[in-house]
Motif scaffolding. Structure first.
Motif, short mmCIF file in Angstrom:
data_model
loop_
_atom_site.label_atom_id
_atom_site.label_comp_id
_atom_site.label_asym_id
_atom_site.label_seq_id
_atom_site.Cartn_x
_atom_site.Cartn_y
_atom_site.Cartn_z
N UNK A 79 0.83 -1.20 0.00
CA UNK A 79 0.00 0.00 0.00
C UNK A 79 0.86 1.26 0.00
N UNK A 80 2.06 1.16 0.57
CA UNK A 80 3.03 2.26 0.45
C UNK A 80 3.43 2.45 -1.01
N UNK A 81 3.70 1.36 -1.70
CA UNK A 81 4.06 1.43 -3.12
C UNK A 81 2.90 2.00 -3.93
N UNK A 82 1.67 1.60 -3.59
CA UNK A 82 0.50 2.17 -4.27
C UNK A 82 0.48 3.69 -4.13
N UNK A 83 0.76 4.18 -2.92
CA UNK A 83 0.75 5.64 -2.71
C UNK A 83 1.83 6.32 -3.53
N UNK A 84 3.00 5.69 -3.65
CA UNK A 84 4.08 6.25 -4.45
C UNK A 84 3.67 6.35 -5.92
N UNK B 73 12.77 2.69 -8.01
CA UNK B 73 12.23 1.85 -9.09
C UNK B 73 10.86 2.35 -9.52
N UNK B 74 10.03 2.73 -8.54
CA UNK B 74 8.74 3.32 -8.86
C UNK B 74 8.94 4.60 -9.67
N UNK C 2 0.85 9.11 -6.32
CA UNK C 2 1.35 10.48 -6.25
C UNK C 2 1.99 10.91 -7.57
N UNK C 3 2.65 9.99 -8.24
CA UNK C 3 3.39 10.31 -9.45
C UNK C 3 2.55 10.20 -10.73
N UNK C 4 1.51 9.39 -10.68
CA UNK C 4 0.73 9.15 -11.90
C UNK C 4 -0.65 9.80 -11.88
#
Length: 375
Positions: A261-266, A362-363, A269-271
């Motif tokens: 879910x942290x990766x989802x937030x990253x 990587x994200x 935020x960017x997309x």
């Protein structure tokens, strides 16, 4: 970059996993070892149900429920059109008829309004008897269970929750795997909670159903496997896989759910504002089996995928073909116009790298490639 990085996970938990496997080998209880029952207890407690019945894989978990519920020729089982083949396969395998239903364009899960229409149309047709709704928690997001439950009660139908992708997700704190009359999951390596081979499980609060499933999965056993009281199958989770899953379940609970879910937030935020990102309704929590964006056209999606590949970034298309267009289901009488959303999604979705061990840089790289392409 890995699409689903099982290597980093193993490196982090190598000592625990190796020890767990070696203990099974030393004890030589490869089938039915103590780790299997321990895992079932831990899984049931995590999901919040009375019973967990482990088995050979996720497909057989659903098949066992079709057997236990005596689903047969003349019965109708309602299945989302946008999902993996096995969800419909297990219905046809029993001689029953899968009735495919289009999905919601935002959640990718079964469209409950179209579900009710499909049920009413089936009743009016008079050829099939509606019996079961299979709700799939696609890409990690639990399906709209409150509305599905209302529909199931209205038409006196059973509900099977296929939480293979949604395991770990929840709706207002009620976990995937605890919805419906029974739920199933898969421990295929790429799933949110995966083993090092095949494996699956069934979750339920029904004592009688649990007893029947435990019989069916071991050749229809009675008192023991040599006392056979019904026709069953051979579908057991082996002890080594259970030992691996015990280690991985702890990691899953301790940090992996939070990390995806942290990766989802990253990503979000960017997309955000660049491309259509996953939609999570209020009160819902996804386990992000996949992180799936939606493009404007098939051409744009395919070009972006090629562009990502050139930069060493893996991506996947789930799913390239709707269920109603699979050759295996060509005997069914369906109208393509009833599946507008699924047809569009199959041409426009793209799943990006997603796992608990994905690094922020990587994200960033993935998002930069997407932004530059879409400019």
């Amino acid at each position: 970059m890995e699409f689903r990085d099982l290597k980093s996970q193993y490196r982090q938990y190598k000592q625990e996993i190796d020890t767990a496997i070696n203990n099974v080998i030393s004890n030589a209880a490869f089938i039915g070892g103590k780790e299997v029952k321990e895992l079932e207890k831990e899984l049931a407690e995590f999901v919040g149900v009375k019973h967990c019945i482990s088995c050979a894989n996720g497909t057989e978990a659903m098949t066992l429920l079709m057997m236990a519920w005596d689903i047969k020729e003349g019965d109708a089982v309602f299945v989302p059109d946008f999902t993996f083949f096995s969800t419909g396969e297990i219905v046809s395998f029993r001689g029953a008829t899968p009735v495919f239903v289009d999905v919601d364009k935002d959640t990718f899960n079964i469209d409950t309004k179209k579900l009710e229409l499909a049920i009413e149309r089936t009743i009016e047709g008079g050829k099939l008897t509606p019996k079961v709704i299979i709700r799939v928690d696609l890409f990690g997001l639990p399906a709209n269970y409150p509305e599905i439950e209302r529909i199931a009660k209205k038409y006196n139908l059973l509900v099977l929750e296929d939480s293979a992708q949604g395991f770990g997700g929840h709706i207002f704190g009620k976990r995937a795997g605890s919805f419906g009359n029974a739920a199933t999951t898969s421990f295929f390596p790429g799933k949110p909670l995966g083993c090092y081979g095949d494996g699956g499980a069934i979750f339920t609060n029904d004592d009688e159903l649990t007893g029947l499933l435990n019989s069916l999965k071991v050749h229809g056993k009675g008192e023991n496997k040599y006392d056979n009281v019904r026709i069953g199958v051979n579908s057991r989770l082996d002890t080594i896989q259970a030992a691996v899953l015990k280690v991985k379940l702890k990691a899953f609970i301790d940090h992996e759910l939070e990390d995806v879910n942290r990766v989802n937030r990253l990503y979000h935020e960017r997309l955000k504002g660049v491309v259509k990102t996953p939609y999570i309704p209020e009160g819902y929590y996804s386990s992000f089996a996949q992180y799936t964006i939606t493009l404007d056209s098939k051409g744009q999606r395919d070009e972006l995928q090629e562009n990502l590949n050139e930069q060493g970034i893996p991506s996947m298309v789930y799913y390239i073909k709707p269920m109603h267009k699979q050759q295996a289901f060509s005997y069914l009488e369906v109208s393509d116009k009833d599946f507008k959303t699924t047809n569009t999604l199959c041409d426009t979705v793209l799943s990006l790298p997603m796992h608990p061990y994905l690094l922020e840089e990587e994200v960033e790289k993935v998002c930069e490639v997407i932004k530059n392409y879409l400019k």
